[in-house]
Design an enzyme around this catalytic site. Sequence first.
Site, PDB file in Angstrom:
ATOM      1  N   ASP A   1      -5.103  59.208 -91.991  1.00  0.00           N
ATOM      2  CA  ASP A   1      -6.501  59.343 -91.605  1.00  0.00           C
ATOM      3  C   ASP A   1      -7.245  60.071 -92.719  1.00  0.00           C
ATOM      4  O   ASP A   1      -6.664  60.351 -93.777  1.00  0.00           O
ATOM      5  CB  ASP A   1      -6.616  60.094 -90.274  1.00  0.00           C
ATOM      6  CG  ASP A   1      -6.365  61.580 -90.430  1.00  0.00           C
ATOM      7  OD1 ASP A   1      -5.458  61.955 -91.210  1.00  0.00           O
ATOM      8  OD2 ASP A   1      -7.069  62.386 -89.791  1.00  0.00           O
TER       9      ASP A   1
ATOM     10  N   LYS B   1      -6.103  61.451 -98.576  1.00  0.00           N
ATOM     11  CA  LYS B   1      -4.818  62.093 -98.282  1.00  0.00           C
ATOM     12  C   LYS B   1      -3.620  61.359 -98.867  1.00  0.00           C
ATOM     13  O   LYS B   1      -2.476  61.776 -98.653  1.00  0.00           O
ATOM     14  CB  LYS B   1      -4.643  62.234 -96.761  1.00  0.00           C
ATOM     15  CG  LYS B   1      -5.685  63.139 -96.124  1.00  0.00           C
ATOM     16  CD  LYS B   1      -5.480  63.282 -94.633  1.00  0.00           C
ATOM     17  CE  LYS B   1      -6.598  64.127 -94.030  1.00  0.00           C
ATOM     18  NZ  LYS B   1      -6.455  64.274 -92.572  1.00  0.00           N
TER      19      LYS B   1
ATOM     20  N   GLY C   1      -5.187  70.052 -89.156  1.00  0.00           N
ATOM     21  CA  GLY C   1      -4.868  68.850 -88.409  1.00  0.00           C
ATOM     22  C   GLY C   1      -4.976  67.609 -89.262  1.00  0.00           C
ATOM     23  O   GLY C   1      -5.852  67.514 -90.131  1.00  0.00           O
ATOM     24  N   THR C   2      -4.098  66.656 -89.005  1.00  0.00           N
ATOM     25  CA  THR C   2      -4.128  65.376 -89.717  1.00  0.00           C
ATOM     26  C   THR C   2      -3.081  64.465 -89.092  1.00  0.00           C
ATOM     27  O   THR C   2      -2.281  64.900 -88.264  1.00  0.00           O
ATOM     28  CB  THR C   2      -3.821  65.562 -91.219  1.00  0.00           C
ATOM     29  OG1 THR C   2      -4.078  64.363 -91.905  1.00  0.00           O
ATOM     30  CG2 THR C   2      -2.379  65.957 -91.423  1.00  0.00           C
ATOM     31  N   THR C   3      -3.086  63.210 -89.496  1.00  0.00           N
ATOM     32  CA  THR C   3      -2.017  62.281 -89.126  1.00  0.00           C
ATOM     33  C   THR C   3      -1.680  61.432 -90.346  1.00  0.00           C
ATOM     34  O   THR C   3      -2.546  60.735 -90.883  1.00  0.00           O
ATOM     35  CB  THR C   3      -2.433  61.365 -87.963  1.00  0.00           C
ATOM     36  OG1 THR C   3      -2.772  62.149 -86.831  1.00  0.00           O
ATOM     37  CG2 THR C   3      -1.273  60.435 -87.596  1.00  0.00           C
TER      38      THR C   3
END
Length: 273
Positions: free
Chosen positions: A88, A104, A71-73
């Site tokens: 994030d 990231k 998961g990530t954005t």
Amino acid sequence: MALENICGMDKVSFMRSFGALTSAQTMKEIRLASSNMDNPLAINAPPFESPRERLNELAAQSKVGMDFDHGTTTVGFVYKGGIILCVDSRATSGKFIGSQSMQKVVQVNRYMLSTMAGGAADCTYWDRVLTRECRLHELRYKERLSVRSAARFICNVAADYKGMGLCMGMMLAGWSPEGPTLVYVDSDGLRIHGKVFAVGSGASNALGILDTDYHFNLSDEKAFDLAFRAVYHATMRDIFSGGLVRLYHMDKSSWRNVANKDCQELHEEYSRQ
């Protein structure tokens, strides 16, 4: 071992001791397992086909839980002032939060940045290989490797390792002769050139904000605010996203880290609006 050497027993394979044969075999296996140290474009594939399915079978046999959910954005868009990247910093494996300070946004070189989504190890490794290829291209041809060519390189890597468990969703951003360039590439070999992207488990939430308020003629301040709001709303609705929200701005000459804000700080700012 010294006596064996003096007597010449180490020169003929059938005269070597069991310990010497074992050491030779061990060294051979180590060289084979670390072959990518000599050639970073070649990494060892898992010793079986369809690793994603096979690993689940092995996990069931050994009663060790292995969760492949990520998961990530990450958000990126092009506007009149340049390119914005906002991400994030939460790294997860399933419901386990491994880190709240994952970086990231990766600097490929002075004129190109990359974002990471998916497997952190996969993205980090191939970003490093891409950095090396960009530098070699500069040394050989006395010109920069374009963002489009860099994206094509990652797609070729994805094609070579398709079906072997590679997990990447990356945005490559940089300045080319034709202007600002933003490209999305992933481990399925997909390559898309565009103006607005959101990648990761919180992408749909971020795109809801971007689709509403994005336009090309944004000022710098409004572009920064839009990026922060997009990632903030994603972190509020996606449990796999969170931590720090990092904002980067790129123009024709360079890039810079504009600000890093904690999600709680953004909540206090935007929840009153």
